[in-house]
Design a protein around this motif. Sequence first.
Motif, mmCIF file in Angstrom:
data_model
loop_
_atom_site.group_PDB
_atom_site.id
_atom_site.type_symbol
_atom_site.label_atom_id
_atom_site.label_comp_id
_atom_site.label_asym_id
_atom_site.label_seq_id
_atom_site.Cartn_x
_atom_site.Cartn_y
_atom_site.Cartn_z
ATOM 1 N N LEU A 1 42.189 49.219 37.545
ATOM 2 C CA LEU A 1 42.189 47.962 36.801
ATOM 3 C C LEU A 1 43.269 47.020 37.333
ATOM 4 O O LEU A 1 43.049 45.810 37.444
ATOM 5 N N LEU A 2 44.402 47.547 37.674
ATOM 6 C CA LEU A 2 45.494 46.746 38.228
ATOM 7 C C LEU A 2 45.079 46.136 39.573
ATOM 8 O O LEU A 2 45.338 44.955 39.832
ATOM 9 N N LEU A 3 44.432 46.915 40.426
ATOM 10 C CA LEU A 3 43.937 46.405 41.707
ATOM 11 C C LEU A 3 42.908 45.305 41.491
ATOM 12 O O LEU A 3 42.951 44.258 42.148
ATOM 13 N N GLU A 4 41.991 45.533 40.559
ATOM 14 C CA GLU A 4 40.975 44.530 40.257
ATOM 15 C C GLU A 4 41.612 43.257 39.716
ATOM 16 O O GLU A 4 41.210 42.145 40.080
ATOM 17 N N THR A 5 42.620 43.396 38.900
ATOM 18 C CA THR A 5 43.302 42.237 38.326
ATOM 19 C C THR A 5 44.003 41.414 39.404
ATOM 20 O O THR A 5 43.924 40.180 39.403
ATOM 21 N N VAL A 6 44.682 42.076 40.321
ATOM 22 C CA VAL A 6 45.342 41.357 41.418
ATOM 23 C C VAL A 6 44.303 40.598 42.234
ATOM 24 O O VAL A 6 44.489 39.421 42.566
ATOM 25 N N ALA A 7 43.186 41.240 42.556
ATOM 26 C CA ALA A 7 42.123 40.571 43.310
ATOM 27 C C ALA A 7 41.577 39.374 42.536
ATOM 28 O O ALA A 7 41.386 38.285 43.099
ATOM 29 N N LEU A 8 41.349 39.544 41.247
ATOM 30 C CA LEU A 8 40.832 38.467 40.414
ATOM 31 C C LEU A 8 41.802 37.289 40.384
ATOM 32 O O LEU A 8 41.397 36.133 40.559
ATOM 33 N N PHE A 9 43.073 37.552 40.193
ATOM 34 C CA PHE A 9 44.066 36.471 40.161
ATOM 35 C C PHE A 9 44.113 35.732 41.498
ATOM 36 O O PHE A 9 44.239 34.509 41.539
ATOM 37 N N CYS A 10 44.012 36.463 42.598
ATOM 38 C CA CYS A 10 44.007 35.829 43.922
ATOM 39 C C CYS A 10 42.801 34.921 44.085
ATOM 40 O O CYS A 10 42.927 33.780 44.568
ATOM 41 N N CYS B 1 42.496 39.350 49.767
ATOM 42 C CA CYS B 1 42.643 38.461 48.616
ATOM 43 C C CYS B 1 43.987 37.728 48.636
ATOM 44 O O CYS B 1 44.060 36.536 48.323
ATOM 45 N N LEU B 2 45.029 38.450 48.995
ATOM 46 C CA LEU B 2 46.354 37.832 49.044
ATOM 47 C C LEU B 2 46.406 36.714 50.082
ATOM 48 O O LEU B 2 47.066 35.697 49.875
ATOM 49 N N GLY B 3 45.709 36.890 51.189
ATOM 50 C CA GLY B 3 45.644 35.842 52.205
ATOM 51 C C GLY B 3 45.005 34.576 51.662
ATOM 52 O O GLY B 3 45.477 33.459 51.923
ATOM 53 N N LEU B 4 43.949 34.724 50.883
ATOM 54 C CA LEU B 4 43.302 33.571 50.259
ATOM 55 C C LEU B 4 44.241 32.874 49.278
ATOM 56 O O LEU B 4 44.350 31.649 49.254
ATOM 57 N N PRO C 1 54.913 47.819 43.714
ATOM 58 C CA PRO C 1 54.626 46.525 44.329
ATOM 59 C C PRO C 1 53.341 45.887 43.803
ATOM 60 O O PRO C 1 53.242 44.664 43.710
ATOM 61 N N LEU C 2 52.368 46.702 43.415
ATOM 62 C CA LEU C 2 51.136 46.177 42.857
ATOM 63 C C LEU C 2 51.396 45.521 41.504
ATOM 64 O O LEU C 2 50.888 44.434 41.216
ATOM 65 N N PHE C 3 52.209 46.162 40.683
ATOM 66 C CA PHE C 3 52.556 45.581 39.388
ATOM 67 C C PHE C 3 53.335 44.276 39.586
ATOM 68 O O PHE C 3 53.090 43.283 38.882
ATOM 69 N N ALA C 4 54.244 44.243 40.540
ATOM 70 C CA ALA C 4 55.014 43.026 40.823
ATOM 71 C C ALA C 4 54.089 41.898 41.285
ATOM 72 O O ALA C 4 54.249 40.738 40.868
ATOM 73 N N LEU C 5 53.105 42.227 42.113
ATOM 74 C CA LEU C 5 52.132 41.217 42.543
ATOM 75 C C LEU C 5 51.346 40.668 41.363
ATOM 76 O O LEU C 5 51.147 39.457 41.238
ATOM 77 N N LYS C 6 50.889 41.554 40.498
ATOM 78 C CA LYS C 6 50.113 41.114 39.333
ATOM 79 C C LYS C 6 50.921 40.168 38.465
ATOM 80 O O LYS C 6 50.451 39.110 38.060
ATOM 81 N N GLU C 7 52.154 40.530 38.182
ATOM 82 C CA GLU C 7 53.008 39.687 37.333
ATOM 83 C C GLU C 7 53.286 38.340 37.989
ATOM 84 O O GLU C 7 53.265 37.310 37.313
ATOM 85 N N TYR C 8 53.533 38.339 39.271
ATOM 86 C CA TYR C 8 53.808 37.089 39.977
ATOM 87 C C TYR C 8 52.582 36.186 39.991
ATOM 88 O O TYR C 8 52.673 34.995 39.698
#
Length: 109
Positions: A3-12, A59-62, A97-104
């Motif tokens: 879910l955390l991975l999906e959330t980071v992708a969605l936010f990106c 996703c992060l690149g986008l 680092p995944l949690f930090a990305l999501k929060e940011y």
Amino acid sequence: MELLLETVALFCLKLAYETEDSSPILRDDLMMSDYEKEVFGLLVRRGDVEVIQMKVDECLGLALNAIGGVDTVLGRELNRLAADFSAAQTMGQLDAPLFALKEYLKDIL
């Protein structure tokens, strides 16, 4: 973790493609098909850190392009967090680092 991975992708993808005058991007949108919780779940069960990092890096690149690249304040921080995520070598090392990305990403949305 899926879910955390999906959330980071969605936010990106929201940063990259969502505009104020359009419908919001949701988890079940077609553009999320490669980044669904089930897709990440399979990769997590396999312990495939490299492919997980590749998918998230796409996703992060986008997102990085959407906020102006690494020459902006937001871009430098996102790039730093992305580098921390890419440096992980085990599944356990992905969590922080995944949690930090999501929060940011949540903060800059």
